[in-house]
Each structure stands twice: as C-alpha cells, then as structure tokens.
Write a protein that holds these residues in place. Structure first.
Motif, PDB file in Angstrom:
ATOM      1  N   SER A 155       0.860  -1.171   0.019  1.00 55.55           N
ATOM      2  CA  SER A 155       0.118   0.164   0.062  1.00 55.55           C
ATOM      3  C   SER A 155       0.911   1.113  -0.143  1.00 55.55           C
ATOM      4  CB  SER A 155      -0.872  -0.012   1.296  1.00 55.55           C
ATOM      5  OG  SER A 155      -1.807  -1.009   1.251  1.00 55.55           O
ATOM      6  N   GLU A 173      -2.664  -1.568  -8.935  1.00 54.76           N
ATOM      7  CA  GLU A 173      -4.145  -0.685  -8.957  1.00 54.76           C
ATOM      8  C   GLU A 173      -4.984  -1.937  -8.693  1.00 54.76           C
ATOM      9  OE1 GLU A 173      -3.950   2.185  -8.435  1.00 54.76           O
ATOM     10  OE2 GLU A 173      -2.276   2.938  -9.273  1.00 54.76           O
ATOM     11  N   GLY A 208      -6.965  -2.116  -5.952  1.00 54.44           N
ATOM     12  CA  GLY A 208      -8.299  -1.671  -5.538  1.00 54.44           C
ATOM     13  C   GLY A 208      -9.250  -0.956  -6.638  1.00 54.44           C
ATOM     14  N   ASP A 209      -8.806  -1.192  -8.024  1.00 51.47           N
ATOM     15  CA  ASP A 209      -9.877  -0.582  -9.153  1.00 51.47           C
ATOM     16  C   ASP A 209     -10.359  -1.818  -9.673  1.00 51.47           C
ATOM     17  OD1 ASP A 209      -9.262   1.870  -8.898  1.00 51.47           O
ATOM     18  OD2 ASP A 209      -7.317   1.963 -10.291  1.00 51.47           O
ATOM     19  N   THR A 266      -1.728  -1.101  -4.235  1.00 53.27           N
ATOM     20  CA  THR A 266      -2.835  -0.039  -4.446  1.00 53.27           C
ATOM     21  C   THR A 266      -2.314   1.184  -3.703  1.00 53.27           C
ATOM     22  OG1 THR A 266      -5.264   0.273  -4.057  1.00 53.27           O
ATOM     23  CG2 THR A 266      -4.129  -1.073  -2.443  1.00 53.27           C
ATOM     24  N   GLN A 306      -5.291   2.983  -2.732  1.00 58.60           N
ATOM     25  CA  GLN A 306      -6.435   3.147  -2.218  1.00 58.60           C
ATOM     26  C   GLN A 306      -6.535   2.348  -0.825  1.00 58.60           C
ATOM     27  OE1 GLN A 306      -9.983   2.777  -4.614  1.00 58.60           O
ATOM     28  NE2 GLN A 306      -8.716   2.631  -6.335  1.00 58.60           N
ATOM     29  N   ASN A 307      -7.239   2.770  -0.028  1.00 63.28           N
ATOM     30  CA  ASN A 307      -7.675   2.112   1.509  1.00 63.28           C
ATOM     31  C   ASN A 307      -8.281   0.960   1.150  1.00 63.28           C
ATOM     32  OD1 ASN A 307      -8.373   1.403   4.036  1.00 63.28           O
ATOM     33  ND2 ASN A 307      -7.628   3.478   4.698  1.00 63.28           N
ATOM     34  N   LYS A 359     -12.740   0.241   1.466  1.00 66.33           N
ATOM     35  CA  LYS A 359     -13.308  -0.107   0.351  1.00 66.33           C
ATOM     36  C   LYS A 359     -14.485  -1.393   0.680  1.00 66.33           C
ATOM     37  CE  LYS A 359     -11.925   0.069  -3.726  1.00 66.33           C
ATOM     38  NZ  LYS A 359     -12.682   1.292  -4.585  1.00 66.33           N
TER      39      LYS A 359
END
Length: 474
Positions: A183, A255, A257-258, A295, A297-298, A302
């Motif tokens: 992360s 990525e 998280g996407d 990622t 993102q958290n 999510k």
C-alpha cells in the motif's frame, strides 16, 4: 533449470504403506502445489531424515510396525518443537485424536476422509509454519537492525528508518509463497518495492507486471488466464496469460483497488484453489508464480463500503506493508533531489547545476501529493529551464504556490488546533504563533516563511520587527 521448492521447508510423509505414500505425494503436488516432499516407509528412519533434511511439517501415520506414530510424535515434539505434525490415521477414534492433539499434534485426519479436507488442512499448517518462520526472521532483523541483502535495495534512494523497516520486512517474507499487499500513495515507488521482493525471493521465473486499472471482467480474465484458439470471436490462436508467463516467478498486479467485484471473485478463486482455467478450456492449470498486489487506495475502507470483497481483502493481507509518503521522509528529499538533478543533467547533456541552499528548506515545507514521481518531474523541469550555474527555483516555487496547502492539514483543522478546555488565543497571539511556526519550518528564511503564511516578505519583516520591539505603550 532451477526448481522452486514449495514450501521453502520440507514436508515429510511417514507411513508403512507405499501405495498411500505415492497417492498422498501426488495429491499434495497436484492439488496443493507442493513439491518439497520427503517419504519415509520405515518409521525407524524418520528421526534421521528430520535431523538431516530441512523438515518443517510431518504427516504421520499412527499404526506402523517398529515405532508407532504416537512414539514418533512424542520424539518429534520433544526434540524438534518447531516442526508441525499432522496425524493421518486409518482409525476414526475421537479419544485417539484428542490424545494426539494433547501431545502436540497440529491436526488429525482419517485416511478415508475426502481429499479436499486433507489438502486444506495441510495448506493451513504450511501457512502457520511460514508465518512462524517469518516472525522469527523479523524479530532477528529488528533486534540486530541489519539487512542481509542491502545490494537488492541499491536502486531505492533513502536513509529513512521507516524505509529500512520496510526492507527488513521484505527480507523476512521473501521466502513465503503467500500473497503480498503493498500500500502507499501514488508515486511512492510500489513497483520498485515489488521488484526488490522478487529479487529477494530468488525465484527462477520473471517478474510480470499488470496494471489492472480499467480492465473489464473479460479483458482481466483473458490477460491473466489466457485463452485457447476459438475461445471467443477473434481468438484465432491460443495465447498464454500473464500467470503462465510468470511461471516460477512473480505476478505483480498494480492498482488492485480498481478491480471490479466480478474480477475480484476470479482472483480470489485463483488464490484459494491455486488453479485457473484459460478461456475456452475445461482443464485447469496450476499457478506457480507468487502474487504481489499494490494499491494507493484504502482497501479496508473499500471492503467496509462493499466495494471490495472482504474474503479477498483478508486473503491478500497475509503479508502487507505500507510505503511512507515523501512528506514523512523529509531526510530523503535532498538525496533524491541530487539524484534526479544528476539524472536529468546526463539525459539532457548538461552540467549538473548547483542547488541553492534555500531549496531543500522550501521542499521540506511542501506536501508532495505526487511523492517521488512529482519530485523527479520538478527536477527534470528545473534542469530543462536551467541556463546559469545555480539552479533556478522558479519551477519549485510554482509547485509550492499551486499547492492547496504547503503542509499536511487534517480534515477538520479547527478541531485539532485548539484545546476545547483552554481559552482561545487572541488574534494577535495566534498571528505571533503562526509567524513563529513559519520561521521554524523555514529555518529562519523569511522568503520561504512569507510564502508559507501567504503574505509578502516585507509584510513578514514588518511583523517580526514589531514583535521584537514588543507591544506599544499606551
């Protein structure tokens, strides 16, 4: 060709029935993906094998001639307490099972039990052993504060203690076959970290990187799993997926998280079962690569909001690390600035410019939302515009002025700036506190401090003189 042992430690199977040893070996290799296997048909030889080979898990039959399984269990637990033992017996007796667990066995299975339960039990035991070995390695590294392979991290420019802890963690988990979750904000260098982990693992296969952002479900499946000829319209020939290309190596999914929920299901099944089906095929293939995901993102947030599967989240976070942003590694800014200026000068065939002494102070007060990638871009832009001997600070000043905030700001600044149980400072006192803090951060440089405060340098100079002279009488 070098063969990667899975797991890193050996699994010793002890049973007097040769046919059962053969079938168990095949099941562990085909269904579990384990190839670091040892067989022992004579129980009297078991302790010698354990002393000679790097055994971490024993699958032990109870009813054998010469030495019984119960006797061997006691010896293993006493002489090698770090080795896990699973009992695989032909007897389905609750009292026997309870006694074996009491003596120190990790689990108990009956030979006639369906194969899936046995393989899953071995998988759990392997994961427990891997975690134990990694925890030991981490304790050893953190206590001694050493790196065993500092050369692997030579391309990562840092003197930060937080980054050193990341390197130590990478060394500790490098031998594991479990997924790793990296992360960190965009631009902190997550792919460099993945590359270092791949190098540390010494896996003979390549590092294959895939950015999964924007891939729909069909493209994701085709990219990872590949397809057979005729699997869909336009599939005029077979194509190997990224998993197959990364065989015996590392598959890096950036990525993560996407990823859509449907694609998340496919990835979860791959990690759980260790198998996948190329599009258009009804025959499964085993994944032989290690999976690393990254990622910005958290993922915890999510999964709480339902955008990321909870089961996949927990599967991915077996090993996890977070790369600190550049604003929390201020000591690295001068090192990285020198490196990028030198790199830019070489690329543009220019002489490396002299850095103004106030530039590191200016950059230390910038939040760097783009992190290392942004600093590199600023350095290249500055060298591109450079004409004299000393580097112009104009491009850096523009970045600072365009930033919404030169330093980190909490979501609700009013809630953290003032203690609700204390009286508020007066406007004059608050202004003096702001000026003092700006001068501290600017290391006494009025030009930088005035920019932090959003006022002109003459206005700041006037405030400082007034502050030094004290309040006027009257």
């Amino acid at each position: 060709m070098t063969i990667t042992h899975q797991p890193s430690f050996g699994i010793l199977m002890i049973d007097d029935e040769a046919s059962f040893l053969r079938s168990l070996s095949i099941a562990l290799e085909r269904r579990g993906g384990y190839n670091h296997l040892y067989r022992c048909q004579d129980s009297r030889e078991a302790m010698d094998i354990i002393a000679r080979e790097p055994i971490g898990l024993v699958l032990l039959d109870l009813t054998m001639p010469h030495l019984s399984g119960e006797t061997l269990l006691k010896q293993i637990v006493e002489d090698h307490p770090h080795i896990g033992v699973i009992i695989i017996s032909g007897l389905n007796q609750l009292e026997t099972a309870v006694n074996c667990i009491r003596l120190g066995a990790y689990d108990y299975f009956v030979k006639t039990t369906e194969e899936d339960r046995l393989i899953e039990g071995v998988r759990r035991a392997v994961q427990m052993q891997e975690m134990r070995l990694e925890n030991q390695a981490m304790r050893r590294k953190f206590l001694t504060d050493t790196l065993e392979h500092p050369d692997v991290f030579a391309d990562i420019i840092t003197q930060d203690k937080g980054m050193r802890s990341v390197f130590q963690y990478l060394e500790s988990v490098s031998g594991s076959s479990q997924p790793v979750l990296i992360s960190g904000e965009s631009g902190v260098g997550k792919e460099l970290i993945a590359r270092s982990l791949h190098t540390l693992s010494r896996r003979p296969g390549p590092l294959v990187s895939v950015n999964v952002a924007g891939l729909d479900d069909n493209v994701f499946a085709d990219t990872l799993f590949g397809h057979h000829r005729g699997a869909f319209t336009g599939a005029d020939k077979a194509r190997a997926g990224m998993i197959e290309q990364a065989a015996e190596g590392t598959l890096f999914l950036d990525e993560i998280g996407d990823l859509s929920l449907n694609s998340q299901v496919k990835l979860l099944r791959l990690l759980q079962e260790g198998e996948y089906y190329p599009l258009g095929s009804d025959r499964p293939k085993r994944i032989r690569a290690r999976v690393i995901v990254a990622t910005h993102q958290n993922l915890e947030q999510k999964q709480q909001s339902g955008e990321f599967r909870k089961d996949l989240f927990y599967r991915l976070r077996t090993h996890q690390l977070e790369i600190p942003p550049l604003r929390k590694r201020q000591g690295d800014i001068p090192l990285l600035l020198h490196h990028f200026l030198d790199e830019a000068a070489r690329e543009m065939n220019k002489s490396c410019p002299t850095i103004p002494k106030e530039l590191p102070v200016l950059l230390a007060n910038y939040s760097f939302p783009g992190n290392i990638r942004e600093l590199r871009a600023l350095a290249f832009d500055a060298v591109g515009q450079h004409r004299g001997k000393v580097l112009s600070m104009e491009s850096f000043r523009r970045a600072l002025n365009l930033s919404a905030s030169a330093v980190d700001s909490p979501d609700n600044p009013a809630a953290s700036l003032f203690d609700p149980e204390q009286p508020l400072p007066t406007l004059q006192q608050a202004a003096d506190l702001l000026v003092d803090e700006a001068m501290r951060r600017a290391q006494g440089n009025q030009s930088i401090a005035s920019r932090l405060l959003g006022i002109s340098q003459p206005a700041l100079s006037k405030r400082l003189k007034k502050k030094e002279s004290g309040p006027e009488d009257g």
